[in-house]
Design a protein around this motif. Structure first.
Motif, PDB file in Angstrom:
ATOM      1  N   CYS A 283      35.749  17.188  54.600  1.00 39.24           N
ATOM      2  CA  CYS A 283      34.363  17.636  54.520  1.00 39.24           C
ATOM      3  C   CYS A 283      34.020  18.232  55.879  1.00 39.24           C
ATOM      4  CB  CYS A 283      33.441  16.464  54.203  1.00 39.24           C
ATOM      5  SG  CYS A 283      31.675  16.869  54.296  1.00 39.24           S
ATOM      6  N   ASP A 293      28.307  32.137  55.353  1.00 43.95           N
ATOM      7  CA  ASP A 293      28.186  32.189  53.892  1.00 43.95           C
ATOM      8  C   ASP A 293      29.115  33.225  53.262  1.00 43.95           C
ATOM      9  OD1 ASP A 293      26.772  34.256  55.037  1.00 43.95           O
ATOM     10  OD2 ASP A 293      25.036  34.083  53.722  1.00 43.95           O
ATOM     11  N   GLU A 297      29.689  28.267  50.946  1.00 40.73           N
ATOM     12  CA  GLU A 297      28.269  28.152  50.612  1.00 40.73           C
ATOM     13  C   GLU A 297      27.667  26.934  51.330  1.00 40.73           C
ATOM     14  OE1 GLU A 297      25.309  27.462  46.764  1.00 40.73           O
ATOM     15  OE2 GLU A 297      27.425  28.021  46.433  1.00 40.73           O
ATOM     16  N   ASP A 299      25.599  23.769  52.331  1.00 40.82           N
ATOM     17  CA  ASP A 299      25.096  22.601  51.604  1.00 40.82           C
ATOM     18  C   ASP A 299      25.926  22.224  50.390  1.00 40.82           C
ATOM     19  OD1 ASP A 299      22.974  22.163  53.374  1.00 40.82           O
ATOM     20  OD2 ASP A 299      21.696  23.586  52.296  1.00 40.82           O
ATOM     21  N   ARG A 300      26.653  23.169  49.805  1.00 42.28           N
ATOM     22  CA  ARG A 300      27.538  22.839  48.681  1.00 42.28           C
ATOM     23  C   ARG A 300      28.989  22.733  49.109  1.00 42.28           C
ATOM     24  NH1 ARG A 300      27.389  22.989  43.537  1.00 42.28           N
ATOM     25  NH2 ARG A 300      29.319  24.218  43.435  1.00 42.28           N
ATOM     26  N   GLU A 301      29.419  23.643  49.997  1.00 44.62           N
ATOM     27  CA  GLU A 301      30.825  23.694  50.406  1.00 44.62           C
ATOM     28  C   GLU A 301      31.015  23.422  51.893  1.00 44.62           C
ATOM     29  OE1 GLU A 301      31.939  27.061  46.998  1.00 44.62           O
ATOM     30  OE2 GLU A 301      31.504  27.663  49.059  1.00 44.62           O
ATOM     31  N   ARG A 322      29.481  12.113  48.519  1.00 43.15           N
ATOM     32  CA  ARG A 322      29.038  13.486  48.782  1.00 43.15           C
ATOM     33  C   ARG A 322      30.057  14.222  49.641  1.00 43.15           C
ATOM     34  NH1 ARG A 322      24.489  16.275  52.354  1.00 43.15           N
ATOM     35  NH2 ARG A 322      24.374  18.233  51.187  1.00 43.15           N
ATOM     36  N   ILE A 326      31.784  17.793  48.549  1.00 46.54           N
ATOM     37  CA  ILE A 326      31.719  18.996  49.388  1.00 46.54           C
ATOM     38  C   ILE A 326      33.134  19.482  49.699  1.00 46.54           C
ATOM     39  CG2 ILE A 326      31.116  19.827  51.707  1.00 46.54           C
ATOM     40  CD1 ILE A 326      28.649  17.974  51.554  1.00 46.54           C
ATOM     41  N   ARG A 329      34.808  21.157  46.598  1.00 43.19           N
ATOM     42  CA  ARG A 329      34.285  22.495  46.303  1.00 43.19           C
ATOM     43  C   ARG A 329      34.762  23.511  47.337  1.00 43.19           C
ATOM     44  NH1 ARG A 329      29.465  19.441  44.610  1.00 43.19           N
ATOM     45  NH2 ARG A 329      28.647  19.584  46.748  1.00 43.19           N
ATOM     46  N   ARG A 333      37.125  26.922  46.743  1.00 44.30           N
ATOM     47  CA  ARG A 333      36.660  28.249  47.163  1.00 44.30           C
ATOM     48  C   ARG A 333      37.699  28.929  48.055  1.00 44.30           C
ATOM     49  NH1 ARG A 333      31.530  30.374  48.650  1.00 44.30           N
ATOM     50  NH2 ARG A 333      31.803  32.448  49.558  1.00 44.30           N
TER      51      ARG A 333
END
Length: 362
Positions: A283, A293, A297, A299-301, A322, A326, A329, A333
C-alpha cells in the motif's frame, strides 16, 4: 538493431537508483529482438556489490574508470552499433562521454537517455555555459524516464531535436508479492538513499511523522543514513539489495514514496520505487506531485499527502483491510498499463522506421 548503452551499472544497484529501470527496459527491448550491449565503469565499488550476474539478454562490458577506459569502449561501440545511447548519471566522465558521443564518427543514431531529467535540466538552467546546451542538438533524440510536458518543452528549448518520456514501470518477473521479513516489519517503511536534494523532504514526510506517532513503527532503508539522528521508533536497515526489495515493501502496513525536490517540481516523475513497491503488493503513500493521477487514482490506488501531517493522518487512520484493498487495486492498474513490456513497445514504435532501414541494409 544493435544497441550500445553507456550507463551507471546494469549489474549493481549499489548507489545506483537507475538499476531497476535499466534492467526492466533493456530486458524487454532485448526480448523484441534487439542486440544490447551495456557499458559501465568500474567505479563506486559497484562491481564489489553486484546483485545480479551478467544477464543472458545483454552483454555487459565493464571498463576502467579512466580516460583511456571510456575512450576505448566508446570507439569499440561506435564501430559496431546501430544505436549509441549515453545515459545521464554514469557518475564518472559524464561530460566527456556526452561530448564524445555527439562527435565520434559513426553511422549510429545517437540517443541521450536522461534517467533524472529534472535534476539535469535544473543544472542546465543554473549554468548558461553547460555543455549540454551545445551538444544536445547533435543527438537524434532525448528519452527521459519522467517529467512530462515540462521536461519535453525544456529539452526542446535548449535545442533537442525531440524529447519523449518513457516512464518508469514494473517488471512483474522481478517485483512481486513475497513473504514478509520480520526484519522489515513496521507500520510505514521508506527506501531511499540519503541525497542532498531529498533529505529535507524525508525529514518532513517521514522522520517528523515518526516523531509525531511514537506508537507506530518505522523502517528506513537506503545508504547514507547511519549518522542521521532518528527517533527510537525508527529502525535503520542500511542498503537493501534488489533481491530483498519485495520483502522490504511487503512487510509493512504501508510504504512511503518521497520524490526528490526537482522531481516534485517538474511532476510526472514517478521513481522506480513506486512501481517496485506496488509490484510487491505494498500500500503506497506518496508525497504530492503533478501527474500522479496519470499512473494511479488517488484514494483508491494510492494515498497522496501534501505534507508530513497528511502522511501522519493517513497512517493513523489506515487499517490492514483498507491497505490491502488499495494495494490490490494499484497492482492491477500497474500490471494493466505500466509494465516495462509496454514501455519497450513504445521504444520499438519510436524507432521502427529506423530499424527497418537498418535491416534492409544488412
Amino acid at each position: 538493431m544493435k544497441i550500445c548503452f553507456f550507463g551507471s551499472s546494469l549489474v549493481s544497484s549499489y548507489w545506483n537508483g537507475a538499476a531497476t529501470y535499466y534492467r526492466g527496459m533493456l530486458k524487454e527491448i532485448a526480448a523484441l529482438g534487439h542486440d544490447v550491449t551495456f557499458f559501465e565503469p568500474d567505479a563506486f565499488e559497484r562491481q564489489a556489490h553486484r546483485d545480479i550476474d551478467d544477464p543472458d539478454w545483454a552483454k555487459v562490458v565493464v571498463y576502467a574508470a579512466t580516460p583511456e577506459g571510456w575512450r576505448s569502449s566508446l570507439e569499440e561501440a561506435a564501430r559496431s552499433t546501430d544505436m549509441l545511447v549515453k545515459a545521464s548519471g554514469v557518475g564518472v566522465f559524464d561530460r566527456e562521454l556526452e561530448n564524445a558521443v555527439a562527435d565520434i564518427p559513426s553511422n549510429a543514431m545517437r540517443i541521450y537517455w536522461d534517467v533524472d531529467a529534472p535534476a539535469t535540466l535544473e543544472s542546465v538552467t543554473d549554468n548558461p555555459d553547460h555543455h549540454l546546451r551545445h551538444v544536445i542538438r547533435s543527438y537524434d533524440m532525448v528519452l527521459t524516464y519522467g517529467g512530462g510536458d515540462a521536461v519535453v518543452s525544456a529539452y526542446r528549448g535548449i535545442g533537442a531535436r525531440d524529447c519523449v518520456p518513457i516512464y518508469n514501470a514494473l517488471d512483474p518477473a522481478t517485483h512481486f508479492p513475497a513473504p514478509p521479513n520480520p526484519h522489515f516489519t513496521c507500520d510505514l517503511s521508506l527506501l531511499a538513499n540519503r541525497l542532498p536534494d531529498r533529505e529535507q523532504r524525508v525529514e518532513r514526510f517521514f522522520l517528523d511523522v515518526a516523531r509525531q506517532l511514537p506508537d507506530k513503527t518505522f523502517v528506513l532503508g537506503g545508504s547514507g543514513w547511519d549518522s542521521k539522528d532518528t527517533p527510537s521508533n525508527l529502525h535503520k536497515v542500511g542498503h537493501v539489495g534488489t533481491g530483498d526489495h519485495n520483502a522490504f515493501f511487503g512487510s509493512g502496513l504501508a510504504t512511503l514514496n518521497v520524490n526528490r525536490d526537482s522531481m516534485a517540481r517538474y511532476g510526472f516523475s514517478p521513481p522506480t520505487r513506486v512501481f517496485e513497491a506496488i509490484g510487491a503488493g505494498a500500500c503506497l503513500i506518496t508525497d504530492q506531485w503533478d501527474g500522479i493521477d496519470h499512473f494511479l487514482e488517488p484514494d483508491r490506488e494510492v494515498l497522496v499527502a501534501a505534507s508530513g501531517a497528511e502522511v501522519a493522518e493517513h497512517l493513523a487512520a489506515l487499517r490492514p483491510e483498507r491497505a490491502q484493498a488499495i494495494a490490490a487495486r494499484a497492482r492491477a492498474r500497474i500490471l494493466s498499463h505500466h509494465t516495462y513490456r509496454q514501455r519497450a513497445r513504445q521504444f520499438n514504435d519510436l524507432f521502427a522506421a529506423s530499424s527497418s532501414r537498418i535491416e534492409a541494409a544488412e
